[in-house]
Structures are given as C-alpha cells and as structure tokens.
Scaffold this active site. Structure first.
Site, PDB file in Angstrom:
ATOM      1  N   ASP A  24      32.510  52.049  46.113  1.00 15.77           N
ATOM      2  CA  ASP A  24      32.915  53.293  45.466  1.00 15.77           C
ATOM      3  C   ASP A  24      34.421  53.514  45.626  1.00 15.77           C
ATOM      4  O   ASP A  24      35.019  53.083  46.618  1.00 15.77           O
ATOM      5  CB  ASP A  24      32.135  54.462  46.108  1.00 15.77           C
ATOM      6  CG  ASP A  24      32.213  55.727  45.275  1.00 15.77           C
ATOM      7  OD1 ASP A  24      32.647  55.660  44.102  1.00 15.77           O
ATOM      8  OD2 ASP A  24      31.847  56.802  45.793  1.00 15.77           O
ATOM      9  N   HIS A  41      38.481  49.093  38.412  1.00 14.16           N
ATOM     10  CA  HIS A  41      37.309  48.223  38.442  1.00 14.16           C
ATOM     11  C   HIS A  41      37.730  46.752  38.536  1.00 14.16           C
ATOM     12  O   HIS A  41      37.149  45.975  39.280  1.00 14.16           O
ATOM     13  CB  HIS A  41      36.436  48.445  37.202  1.00 14.16           C
ATOM     14  CG  HIS A  41      35.893  49.842  37.105  1.00 14.16           C
ATOM     15  ND1 HIS A  41      35.296  50.484  38.167  1.00 14.16           N
ATOM     16  CD2 HIS A  41      35.862  50.740  36.081  1.00 14.16           C
ATOM     17  CE1 HIS A  41      34.915  51.698  37.802  1.00 14.16           C
ATOM     18  NE2 HIS A  41      35.265  51.878  36.542  1.00 14.16           N
ATOM     19  N   LEU A 135      24.479  31.954  51.449  1.00 12.31           N
ATOM     20  CA  LEU A 135      24.422  33.411  51.315  1.00 12.31           C
ATOM     21  C   LEU A 135      23.600  33.767  50.085  1.00 12.31           C
ATOM     22  O   LEU A 135      23.752  33.154  49.038  1.00 12.31           O
ATOM     23  CB  LEU A 135      25.840  33.993  51.146  1.00 12.31           C
ATOM     24  CG  LEU A 135      25.915  35.513  50.934  1.00 12.31           C
ATOM     25  CD1 LEU A 135      25.638  36.254  52.255  1.00 12.31           C
ATOM     26  CD2 LEU A 135      27.290  35.936  50.402  1.00 12.31           C
TER      27      LEU A 135
HETATM   28  C1  FPP Z   1      32.377  53.069  41.701  1.00 15.30           C
HETATM   29  O1  FPP Z   1      33.687  53.494  41.522  1.00 15.30           O
HETATM   30  C2  FPP Z   1      32.224  51.691  41.294  1.00 15.30           C
HETATM   31  C3  FPP Z   1      31.546  51.305  40.198  1.00 15.30           C
HETATM   32  C4  FPP Z   1      30.878  52.234  39.276  1.00 15.30           C
HETATM   33  C5  FPP Z   1      31.442  49.900  39.809  1.00 15.30           C
HETATM   34  C6  FPP Z   1      31.621  48.858  40.859  1.00 15.30           C
HETATM   35  C7  FPP Z   1      32.112  47.675  40.172  1.00 15.30           C
HETATM   36  C8  FPP Z   1      32.997  46.809  40.636  1.00 15.30           C
HETATM   37  C9  FPP Z   1      33.550  46.862  41.986  1.00 15.30           C
HETATM   38  C10 FPP Z   1      33.463  45.754  39.728  1.00 15.30           C
HETATM   39  C11 FPP Z   1      33.256  44.404  40.210  1.00 15.30           C
HETATM   40  C12 FPP Z   1      31.872  44.128  40.587  1.00 15.30           C
HETATM   41  C13 FPP Z   1      31.281  42.976  40.352  1.00 15.30           C
HETATM   42  C14 FPP Z   1      29.970  42.683  40.949  1.00 15.30           C
HETATM   43  C15 FPP Z   1      31.898  41.964  39.526  1.00 15.30           C
HETATM   44  P1  FPP Z   1      33.958  54.816  40.678  1.00 15.30           P
HETATM   45  O2  FPP Z   1      34.334  54.399  39.319  1.00 15.30           O
HETATM   46  O3  FPP Z   1      32.773  55.726  40.747  1.00 15.30           O
HETATM   47  O4  FPP Z   1      35.172  55.418  41.459  1.00 15.30           O
HETATM   48  P2  FPP Z   1      35.538  56.967  41.660  1.00 15.30           P
HETATM   49  O5  FPP Z   1      34.391  57.606  42.397  1.00 15.30           O
HETATM   50  O6  FPP Z   1      36.784  56.901  42.464  1.00 15.30           O
HETATM   51  O7  FPP Z   1      35.745  57.534  40.292  1.00 15.30           O
END
Ligand code: FPP
Length: 246
Positions: A24, A41, A135
């Site tokens: 997150d 992201h 893994l």
């Molecule tokens: C939350 O951050 C994260 C996500 C919704 C997506 C997680 C995805 C990745 C880390 C991309 C790479 C992953 C893979 C497996 C290739 P948020 O957007 O909710 O952040 P915020 O709470 O700060 O707005």
C-alpha cells in the site's frame, strides 16, 4: 542490503514459512513527488522484486502479495489500465529472473475479470514458472476474501446438491480445501505498508492467527531490509494461538 540483519534472522531461527504483504502507498508516494499515480504503481515493481529476492535470501518458502483487489475494479478506468499495464510490464521484465531464481508463481483471484492481454500474460507467467522450487509466489489479482469465501460456500453447496458431500462433513478443512490458498499453510506474518491498520478484505480466513506488522514505509520505498526488519520483529513475538504461554 543489510547482511548483518539477514544473518541475524537466519541464526535466530523460527523464520516465517509464509509471508503475506498488503502493498500500500503507491499513490501517496507519487503524490509526494507530484507525479501521476501510475508512476507510483510502476515504482512499486522494484519493491516486488526486493521482496521476492529477500524472501529467497532469508529462506521464506511462500510469499503472497495483494496486487489487485476486486474493489480496485471501481477505480477510474485510467488507473485500472495503468495497474494492468504495470502487471504486464512486470511479467515481461521479470519472467526470466523469476525462472532463474526458481520462483513458482500462482495467481489467486477471479481471473475471468481480467482483460485478454493481462490474462494471457498472467497465464504465461504461471505456466512458465511451474516447478520452481525456491519460493512459491502467490499474486492475488482481482482478489477479495469475501468473494473467495462465498465461492467456497458455493462449491460446497454444489457438492452437497450433487450428492458427493454430506452437510455433516463440512468442517474447517472442507472450507480451507476450497479456498484459492488450499495448497498453502496460513501466513505466519502479514506486512502492511504505508501505516494503514486494516486488513482490507485480504485473506480473512487465513489470517486468523497471523502476526501483523505495519510499517509506515510506502510500498515503492520498501526494500529487503524492511522485509528483514519485519521478520526480526516476528521472531521476537510469542505466538499463542489462543492458548496460555508454555
Ligand atoms: C495500493 O496503493 C497498491 C495497489 C492498489 C496495487 C499494488 C500494485 C503494485 C505494487 C504494482 C506491482 C505489482 C505487481 C505484482 C507487478 P494505493 O494506490 O492504494 O496507494 P495510496 O493508498 O497511497 O493511494
């Protein structure tokens, strides 16, 4: 890389066999830099690699990452597109190294909701990493724990209707065996980045006795040292599973 911390956790023993992570804070990371959320992201991909490599170095056997929730389908189309593009880019960039490092990838979730391009990339990733033995990496994609539990209930109900299962045979193991995670033991350690203290519809059944570690670090800043710190913290805990201390 923090090799002193790594050797400390390896000599302490009692490693978590299964680590789950709610990744997150990508959006906040981008906002702090006045960048579009999509770049947050993209930056998060490096932390995925750090976590995979850190787990292999530490000897963690199973890593489960919450990559995209069913609730995320309600984000603006542009952000969904960016997240799917990051997923596809990650697969194209990392597939070779994942295979070389003996990482077997599984995808858990309602994959039928994915578009054809991302579905094909995910299928390829799973197919080509099959048999990796260092893994097990579970990517939760289009995943929601309540959906997973309702799906398990539906599967059980169908088996009862088909006459292959009796209602009195439905116990905890019967439910567990119909979850996406049926192959795996429950997570020992759940890490959530960005300081939020929520489970967010992630592995509600499986986290019953999981130790939770919340770090303020935003996901794109998360490194293997942060992973090792979470593991060291886990090793200092006493797990009682509802019993009194021994
Ligand atoms: C939350 O951050 C994260 C996500 C919704 C997506 C997680 C995805 C990745 C880390 C991309 C790479 C992953 C893979 C497996 C290739 P948020 O957007 O909710 O952040 P915020 O709470 O700060 O707005």
């Amino acid at each position: 890389m923090n090799s002193a911390l790594l050797s400390e956790i390896k000599t302490t023993g009692d490693l978590p066999q299964h680590v789950a992570i709610i990744m997150d804070g990508n959006g906040r990371w981008a906002k702090d830099r006045m960048l579009p959320r999509s770049l947050g992201h993209r930056a998060g991909m490096k932390s995925v690699r750090e976590s995979v490599e850190g787990c292999i170095e530490a000897g963690v056997e199973i890593l489960t990452l919450f990559a995209f929730s069913q609730e995320n389908w309600s984000r603006p189309d542009s952000e969904i597109g960016a997240l799917m593009a990051v997923l596809v880019e990650f697969i194209n960039r990392e597939l070779k190294d994942l295979k070389r490092n003996g990482v077997e990838v599984s995808a858990l979730g309602d994959l039928d909701r994915l578009g054809p391009k991302s579905r094909a990339a995910v299928d390829k990733l799973v197919r080509e990493t099959a048999g990796g033995s260092n893994l097990n990496l579970n990517l939760c994609i289009s995943y929601s724990s309540r959906f997973e539990l309702a799906r398990a209930a539906k599967l059980l109900a169908q088996e009862v209707a088909d006459g292959v299962l009796r209602p009195e045979d439905i116990d905890e193991a019967a439910v567990e065996n119909r979850l996406y995670t049926a192959r795996w033991p429950d997570p020992d350690l759940l890490i959530r980045t960005s300081g939020e203290q929520r489970i967010s519809n992630f592995l509600l059944w499986q986290l019953a006795y999981t130790e939770i570690y919340v770090t303020p670090v935003l996901w794109p800043d998360f490194t293997r040292t942060d992973l090792f710190e979470a593991i060291a913290d886990f090793q200092r805990r006493e797990r009682r599973y509802g019993r009194v201390p021994t």
